[in-house]
Design a protein around this motif. Structure first.
Motif, PDB file in Angstrom:
ATOM      1  N   LYS A  36      -5.171  11.430  14.559  1.00 35.97           N
ATOM      2  CA  LYS A  36      -4.797  10.443  13.609  1.00 35.97           C
ATOM      3  C   LYS A  36      -5.243   9.008  13.878  1.00 35.97           C
ATOM      4  CE  LYS A  36      -0.380   9.536  16.223  1.00 35.97           C
ATOM      5  NZ  LYS A  36      -0.902   9.918  17.234  1.00 35.97           N
ATOM      6  N   ASP A  37      -5.382   8.751  15.217  1.00 36.96           N
ATOM      7  CA  ASP A  37      -5.964   7.587  15.650  1.00 36.96           C
ATOM      8  C   ASP A  37      -7.512   7.385  15.182  1.00 36.96           C
ATOM      9  OD1 ASP A  37      -3.453   6.730  16.834  1.00 36.96           O
ATOM     10  OD2 ASP A  37      -4.014   8.387  18.204  1.00 36.96           O
ATOM     11  N   SER A  38      -8.165   8.631  15.304  1.00 34.57           N
ATOM     12  CA  SER A  38      -9.632   8.360  15.069  1.00 34.57           C
ATOM     13  C   SER A  38      -9.700   8.404  13.400  1.00 34.57           C
ATOM     14  CB  SER A  38     -10.068   9.860  15.435  1.00 34.57           C
ATOM     15  OG  SER A  38     -10.899   9.700  16.352  1.00 34.57           O
ATOM     16  N   ALA A  39      -8.663   8.791  12.833  1.00 33.22           N
ATOM     17  CA  ALA A  39      -8.726   8.580  11.289  1.00 33.22           C
ATOM     18  C   ALA A  39      -8.396   7.374  10.779  1.00 33.22           C
ATOM     19  CB  ALA A  39      -7.760   9.560  10.581  1.00 33.22           C
ATOM     20  N   VAL A  40      -7.493   6.659  11.626  1.00 35.64           N
ATOM     21  CA  VAL A  40      -7.519   5.348  11.124  1.00 35.64           C
ATOM     22  C   VAL A  40      -8.725   4.239  11.519  1.00 35.64           C
ATOM     23  CG1 VAL A  40      -6.091   2.929  11.780  1.00 35.64           C
ATOM     24  CG2 VAL A  40      -4.772   5.461  11.022  1.00 35.64           C
ATOM     25  N   LEU A  41      -9.122   4.742  12.731  1.00 38.20           N
ATOM     26  CA  LEU A  41     -10.106   3.822  13.297  1.00 38.20           C
ATOM     27  C   LEU A  41     -11.562   4.184  12.469  1.00 38.20           C
ATOM     28  CD1 LEU A  41     -10.877   2.129  15.848  1.00 38.20           C
ATOM     29  CD2 LEU A  41     -11.806   4.197  16.959  1.00 38.20           C
ATOM     30  N   LEU A  42     -11.586   5.101  12.009  1.00 37.85           N
ATOM     31  CA  LEU A  42     -12.868   5.675  10.767  1.00 37.85           C
ATOM     32  C   LEU A  42     -12.666   4.789   9.731  1.00 37.85           C
ATOM     33  CD1 LEU A  42     -15.609   7.103  10.527  1.00 37.85           C
ATOM     34  CD2 LEU A  42     -14.236   9.140   9.830  1.00 37.85           C
ATOM     35  N   HIS A  43     -11.346   4.755   9.398  1.00 35.69           N
ATOM     36  CA  HIS A  43     -11.194   4.053   7.922  1.00 35.69           C
ATOM     37  C   HIS A  43     -11.526   2.452   8.145  1.00 35.69           C
ATOM     38  CE1 HIS A  43      -9.025   3.755   4.215  1.00 35.69           C
ATOM     39  NE2 HIS A  43      -8.156   2.596   4.628  1.00 35.69           N
ATOM     40  N   VAL A 192       0.242   3.088  13.196  1.00 35.87           N
ATOM     41  CA  VAL A 192      -0.689   4.055  12.847  1.00 35.87           C
ATOM     42  C   VAL A 192      -0.181   4.914  11.854  1.00 35.87           C
ATOM     43  CG1 VAL A 192      -1.952   5.998  13.489  1.00 35.87           C
ATOM     44  CG2 VAL A 192      -2.157   4.247  14.909  1.00 35.87           C
ATOM     45  N   TRP A 193       0.674   5.608  11.631  1.00 37.19           N
ATOM     46  CA  TRP A 193       1.477   6.296  10.383  1.00 37.19           C
ATOM     47  C   TRP A 193       1.801   5.351   9.297  1.00 37.19           C
ATOM     48  CZ3 TRP A 193       0.431  10.921  10.032  1.00 37.19           C
ATOM     49  CH2 TRP A 193       0.444  11.683  11.169  1.00 37.19           C
ATOM     50  N   ASP A 194       2.231   4.170   9.737  1.00 34.93           N
ATOM     51  CA  ASP A 194       2.501   3.419   8.599  1.00 34.93           C
ATOM     52  C   ASP A 194       1.295   3.025   7.650  1.00 34.93           C
ATOM     53  OD1 ASP A 194       5.214   3.270   8.610  1.00 34.93           O
ATOM     54  OD2 ASP A 194       5.203   1.200  10.069  1.00 34.93           O
ATOM     55  N   TYR A 195       0.251   2.836   8.547  1.00 37.80           N
ATOM     56  CA  TYR A 195      -1.167   2.565   7.855  1.00 37.80           C
ATOM     57  C   TYR A 195      -1.661   3.576   7.130  1.00 37.80           C
ATOM     58  CZ  TYR A 195      -5.752  -0.104   7.571  1.00 37.80           C
ATOM     59  OH  TYR A 195      -6.861  -0.406   6.969  1.00 37.80           O
ATOM     60  N   ILE A 196      -1.569   4.779   7.906  1.00 35.69           N
ATOM     61  CA  ILE A 196      -1.957   6.130   7.097  1.00 35.69           C
ATOM     62  C   ILE A 196      -1.401   6.141   5.844  1.00 35.69           C
ATOM     63  CG2 ILE A 196      -1.862   8.619   7.255  1.00 35.69           C
ATOM     64  CD1 ILE A 196      -2.446   8.338  10.387  1.00 35.69           C
ATOM     65  N   ALA A 197      -0.151   6.068   5.520  1.00 34.17           N
ATOM     66  CA  ALA A 197       0.868   6.066   4.433  1.00 34.17           C
ATOM     67  C   ALA A 197       0.286   4.753   3.484  1.00 34.17           C
ATOM     68  CB  ALA A 197       2.137   5.814   4.582  1.00 34.17           C
ATOM     69  N   LYS A 198       0.008   3.736   3.943  1.00 29.92           N
ATOM     70  CA  LYS A 198      -0.298   2.627   3.023  1.00 29.92           C
ATOM     71  C   LYS A 198      -1.571   2.612   2.443  1.00 29.92           C
ATOM     72  CE  LYS A 198      -0.872  -2.459   3.518  1.00 29.92           C
ATOM     73  NZ  LYS A 198      -2.191  -2.815   4.049  1.00 29.92           N
ATOM     74  N   GLU A 199      -2.631   3.236   3.282  1.00 33.62           N
ATOM     75  CA  GLU A 199      -4.031   3.265   2.840  1.00 33.62           C
ATOM     76  C   GLU A 199      -4.325   4.595   2.528  1.00 33.62           C
ATOM     77  OE1 GLU A 199      -6.699   0.473   3.284  1.00 33.62           O
ATOM     78  OE2 GLU A 199      -4.750  -0.618   3.325  1.00 33.62           O
TER      79      GLU A 199
ATOM     80  N   ARG B  10       0.302  -3.341  -1.315  1.00 36.49           N
ATOM     81  CA  ARG B  10       0.893  -2.312  -2.033  1.00 36.49           C
ATOM     82  C   ARG B  10       0.906  -1.103  -1.234  1.00 36.49           C
ATOM     83  NH1 ARG B  10      -0.621  -2.405  -7.877  1.00 36.49           N
ATOM     84  NH2 ARG B  10       0.479  -4.331  -7.964  1.00 36.49           N
ATOM     85  N   VAL B  11       1.979  -0.481  -1.279  1.00 42.98           N
ATOM     86  CA  VAL B  11       1.760   0.798  -0.632  1.00 42.98           C
ATOM     87  C   VAL B  11       1.153   2.021  -1.505  1.00 42.98           C
ATOM     88  CG1 VAL B  11       3.361   2.710   0.472  1.00 42.98           C
ATOM     89  CG2 VAL B  11       3.747   0.428   0.741  1.00 42.98           C
ATOM     90  N   LYS B  12       0.290   2.337  -1.176  1.00 39.24           N
ATOM     91  CA  LYS B  12      -0.370   3.606  -1.866  1.00 39.24           C
ATOM     92  C   LYS B  12       0.395   5.058  -1.769  1.00 39.24           C
ATOM     93  CE  LYS B  12      -4.867   1.584  -1.642  1.00 39.24           C
ATOM     94  NZ  LYS B  12      -6.026   1.437  -0.812  1.00 39.24           N
ATOM     95  N   GLU B  13       0.614   5.690  -2.672  1.00 36.22           N
ATOM     96  CA  GLU B  13       1.485   6.815  -2.572  1.00 36.22           C
ATOM     97  C   GLU B  13       0.513   7.835  -1.772  1.00 36.22           C
ATOM     98  OE1 GLU B  13       4.486   7.412  -2.871  1.00 36.22           O
ATOM     99  OE2 GLU B  13       4.888   5.605  -4.120  1.00 36.22           O
ATOM    100  N   SER B  25      10.066   3.737   3.615  1.00 38.47           N
ATOM    101  CA  SER B  25       9.782   3.859   5.160  1.00 38.47           C
ATOM    102  C   SER B  25       8.742   2.999   5.724  1.00 38.47           C
ATOM    103  CB  SER B  25       9.805   5.202   5.281  1.00 38.47           C
ATOM    104  OG  SER B  25       8.442   5.589   5.089  1.00 38.47           O
ATOM    105  N   VAL B  26       7.883   2.573   4.649  1.00 41.50           N
ATOM    106  CA  VAL B  26       6.696   1.927   5.243  1.00 41.50           C
ATOM    107  C   VAL B  26       7.097   0.439   5.492  1.00 41.50           C
ATOM    108  CG1 VAL B  26       4.204   0.958   5.062  1.00 41.50           C
ATOM    109  CG2 VAL B  26       4.975   3.051   4.527  1.00 41.50           C
ATOM    110  N   GLN B  27       7.658   0.014   6.830  1.00 40.45           N
ATOM    111  CA  GLN B  27       7.995  -1.263   7.071  1.00 40.45           C
ATOM    112  C   GLN B  27       6.863  -2.384   7.461  1.00 40.45           C
ATOM    113  OE1 GLN B  27      11.099  -0.846   9.620  1.00 40.45           O
ATOM    114  NE2 GLN B  27      11.986   0.796   8.654  1.00 40.45           N
ATOM    115  N   ASP B  28       6.439  -3.038   6.648  1.00 39.40           N
ATOM    116  CA  ASP B  28       5.299  -3.895   6.663  1.00 39.40           C
ATOM    117  C   ASP B  28       5.711  -5.469   7.183  1.00 39.40           C
ATOM    118  OD1 ASP B  28       2.663  -4.459   7.330  1.00 39.40           O
ATOM    119  OD2 ASP B  28       2.140  -4.003   5.381  1.00 39.40           O
TER     120      ASP B  28
END
Lengths: 300, 542
Positions: A36-43, A192-199, B10-13, B25-28
């Motif tokens: 997952k860290d590599s996934a974020v890094l690559l992104h 990392v997880w928050d960013y994976i979700a956001k992006e 914006r939080v993408k689904e 749950s995404v706390q920015d």
């Protein structure tokens, strides 16, 4: 007054680091470990150079013991993004029969991971290698620099690190020396997880819970990913709903029982978690200072 | 304007997981970076460990390891020793000292925090400066029994110099002074007096016990007289100088020219200050050529505006020459371009400064060569006063004039950390030898001005004053040497020459020798103090 959020600041910092390396190092490489860290890094690497492609190849040091799903994911991802992937295997180690079951975790990690990485860096002459390590992962990482200088022998000297004030990085080095560069230094597992979700970043499905064949061994749940894992007397394969918090060689990566099968569920589970993510990693437990020792020897 | 940022926010689904819970749950959150300043036994590591523990950042397996380590290395008689949570390197743990900058991360419901945990010893001033360089706020720890110590002054001076404007003054170990309000007030008053000239915007005093957790997560019953917030609440709510809406002009150091094909030529960098909108007129510096911003490119789509802190790629309406190290700036409000500047230097190398030698300088995205043309004075970090100029040694601070071999785009450090902060690198060892802070307004020192040509002024005043003081005895010793030479059979001319040479050279040599001796003994004293501190130290802060 508009303010950048926490994740926006971390993202901007990582992009800045990528660009510094591209501008100042001669032959960088991206160490892609598929997790997952590599996934974020690559992104972030894709973002840093857009609309150009990242000006460096990916390198995967394959120990030949990764989960099969990791290798599938790797090949698919590289194809989608149109990037160059180098795969390095320590063939001498393979010939000598080194593996986690035959040789134990320590020797296996040293030969197939640490030595293999050094071989690959030397073979191609890379002078900077991006990695997804975070300072919150482990105590000895907390003091590592973003630009971590390695000797020609790839050793890290924790007592002789360059100060990094502001966002200024001293990228000077002697011939043979190289940098390990960690753009995610200031990220936490939660970030990392928050960013994976956001992006909406794709990650290996092993992070999501589903029924998988696992064996209880030495207090860990080990997924039997292929028949190289022989059952010991009294052991049996159970089909349990599990997922992984970190990914590595399958015999060395403990699964956690979980029903979290979506990103929001994973994030919720992590927030309520009572254990740190590295608990599932068998190589970290050789003693409190063992990670630091590995790093001094050249482990990433 | 708001739209562009809201979009990236914006939080993408996630695919296949359209649960509304995702967004919740995404706390920015907002981010606060702070540094903790304390010395050997002020309780700094204990405080950080306590904050991590009280904000539930310590997982069960880490607690188990802590329990194990506390029994093995701990200084709390087998009780949980929070300092061990943050003392990372094994050598440090065995010696019980924090020898480097360690970064810690924790979050509460309101805010994310990055803590720079730096050592307090004087020999690690550079580490503290590193931590302070990116900090929004400093926690200055004071041992309630000891009050303000020389190190308190030193720590306060360094964070102030590095641009920290907001300070939490944590008076620790209140349990050891019976939670005395009078003692607390006494220390706070003394601190305010001491910090008068340090240009802090806020000084928030808090009576705490890191060991017992008083006033860390919750207000303590033992200090009913304390009217403020507990430390964690304070950190969640504080607004630092960096949060203030600024009128800073747009500055964009160019890191990398982005050229995927012949049709696209963008400039990748970061917004160091201000904001830029599509259509804004910008100047490329140092060339001074102007153009308009055509696009603000990101992988997530073009933006209408980019603000300070963002990493973006700009394209311009005209083909003007821009390369790495140049700065794009608001056309009407351009920064200073200089080939010489006055700066405060903090020496970070073991080897002393070589005035006149050429160093590599990195400032913004620009790399150049710099020579130290003149040292105006040193700064005593305990008295905050100027001391006579000489080449800087490790951890010493001085005001100097630097000359660059090409034009530098810079700003007063007080106005911009990104264009006012720089590092010097030794071109042989590749070591980072100094941190620099552009300081055009710094008083260069008694009786001297910056405008003097650098080479001419650096040595002569010292030589002159030494000559004056030592003229008479020198002439006498010269006379003796000259006469002695004649008596031994040399010619009169040789005797006179020898006498003159002796008269001139001996005091000079003596002067330099005295300086050398003074420096050597000063360093030896500093080393002894450090060793004593280490010997006394019982685990960096218990």
């Amino acid at each position: 007054m508009i303010q950048l959020t926490h994740l926006q600041k971390l993202e901007a910092e990582a992009i800045h680091i990528f660009r510094e390396v591209a501008a100042e190092c001669e032959k960088p490489v991206f160490l892609y470990s598929i997790g997952k860290d590599s996934a974020v890094l690559l992104h972030l690497a894709m973002k840093a150079f857009y609309p150009s492609k990242p000006p460096f190849p990916l390198l995967h040091v394959d120990t030949t013991w990764k989960f099969r799903e990791m290798i599938e994911f790797r090949d698919q991802r590289v194809k989608e993004l149109g990037l160059e992937l180098l795969v390095h295997i320590n063939e001498e180690g393979v010939k000598a029969g080194v593996g986690p079951f035959a040789s134990g975790s320590r020797l296996h990690t040293d030969v197939m991971k640490t030595q293999a990485l050094k071989q690959a860096l030397d073979k191609y002459g890379f002078d900077a290698a991006f990695g997804g390590a975070r300072r919150d992962e482990e105590k000895s990482r907390a003091k590592e620099r973003i630009f971590s200088l390695r000797s020609a022998e790839h050793r890290w000297d924790p007592k002789n690190q360059r100060p990094e004030p502001w966002r200024l990085y001293n990228t000077r080095k002697r011939p043979g020396e190289s940098f390990r560069v960690f753009p995610l230094s200031n990220w936490t597992e939660a970030d990392v997880w928050d960013y994976i979700a956001k992006e909406n970043i794709p990650v290996v499905p092993l992070y999501f819970a589903k029924p998988r064949p696992v064996v209880r061994r030495d207090g860990s749940l080990i997924m039997r990913d292929d028949d190289r894992m022989e059952l010991r007397p009294g052991e049996s394969v159970e089909n349990l709903s599990v997922r992984f918090r970190t990914l590595g060689c399958y015999p060395l990566t403990g699964a956690v029982e979980s029903t979290a099968s979506t990103l929001p569920e994973i994030i919720a589970e992590m927030r309520n978690s009572k254990t740190s993510e590295r608990e599932g990693r068998i190589i970290d437990h050789d003693g409190s200072a063992s990670m630091e020792q590995k790093k001094q020897e050249g482990y990433f | 304007m708001a739209y562009a940022l809201a979009e990236t926010d914006r939080v993408k689904e996630p695919a296949g997981a359209p649960a509304p819970a995702a967004a919740a749950s995404v706390q920015d959150k907002a981010l606060l970076r702070f540094i903790t300043c304390g010395s050997v036994d002020d309780g700094k590591s204990t405080l950080i460990g306590r904050m991590l523990y009280d904000s539930q950042m310590i997982a069960d397996d880490q607690l188990a390891a802590l329990d194990r380590d506390s029994k093995k290395f701990g200084t709390q008689g087998g009780n949980l020793d929070f300092a061990l949570l943050v003392d990372g390197l094994s050598a440090e743990r065995e010696q019980g000292i924090t020898i480097d900058v360690a970064y810690r991360y924790f979050k509460t419901d309101k805010r994310s925090f990055i803590v720079a945990d730096t050592p307090g010893h004087e020999q690690y001033t550079r580490n503290m400066a590193t931590g302070a360089s990116t900090a929004d706020l400093a926690i200055i720890l004071i041992d309630a029994r000891k009050g303000i110590l020389p190190q308190t002054r030193r720590h306060s001076f360094i964070v102030s110099m590095l641009g920290v404007r907001d300070v939490a003054l944590a008076i620790n170990k209140m349990d050891l002074v019976d939670y005395s309000e009078a003692r607390f007030n006494e220390i706070v008053a003394a601190y305010r007096e001491m910090a008068r000239d340090l240009n802090f915007r806020t000084i928030a005093p808090l009576p705490i016990s890191a060991l017992n957790g008083d006033n860390i997560a919750a207000l303590s019953d033992r200090t009913p007289w304390f009217q403020g917030e507990p430390l964690l609440r304070f950190l969640e709510n504080v607004e630092t100088a960096g949060d203030e809406p600024g009128e800073a002009p747009f500055r964009f150091p160019v890191q990398w020219v982005n050229r995927p094909n012949l049709d696209f030529r963008g400039f990748s960098g970061w917004v160091a200050s201000g904001a830029v909108k599509v259509g804004d007129e910008v100047a490329s510096l140092p060339s001074g050529r102007t153009s308009r911003v055509q696009r603000i490119v990101t992988q997530d789509g073009d933006l209408d505006i980019a603000i300070a802190g963002q990493s973006v790629t700009l394209t311009l309406a005209d083909e003007i020459d821009v390369s790495r190290g140049d700065v794009l700036a608001a056309a009407g409000r351009q920064p200073e371009i200089a080939s010489q500047s006055q700066a405060r230097l903090l020496w970070t190398a073991e080897t002393d400064m070589h005035p006149g030698a050429s160093y590599i300088v990195k400032l913004g995205a620009r790399t150049a060569n710099a020579t130290i043309a003149k040292i105006h004075h040193l700064v005593d970090i305990h008295t905050f006063e100027a001391a006579p100029a000489r080449p800087l040694g490790l951890n010493e601070i001085g005001l100097a004039t630097l000359r660059f071999d090409r034009p530098m785009i810079l700003a007063d450090y007080r106005d911009s950390r990104d264009l006012g902060g720089f590092i010097l690198i030794d071109r042989i060892t590749n070591e980072t030898v100094a941190f620099g802070l552009i300081d055009p307004k710094g008083a260069p020192g008694a009786g001297e001005t910056v405008e003097k040509p650098a080479q001419a002024v650096s040595i002569w005043p010292q030589v002159k004053s030494k000559l004056q003081g030592k003229l008479a005895p020198a002439l006498f010793s010269g006379l003796c040497v000259g006469l002695g030479a004649v008596a031994l059979g040399a010619s009169a001319a040789t005797g006179i020459a020898l006498g003159l040479a002796d008269a001139v050279l001996r005091p000079l040599a003596r002067g330099f020798y005295t300086d050398y001796r003074r420096n050597a003994s000063r360093r030896a004293a500093a080393k002894r103090t450090a060793e004593r501190e280490e010997a006394l130290n019982d685990g960096d802060g218990i």
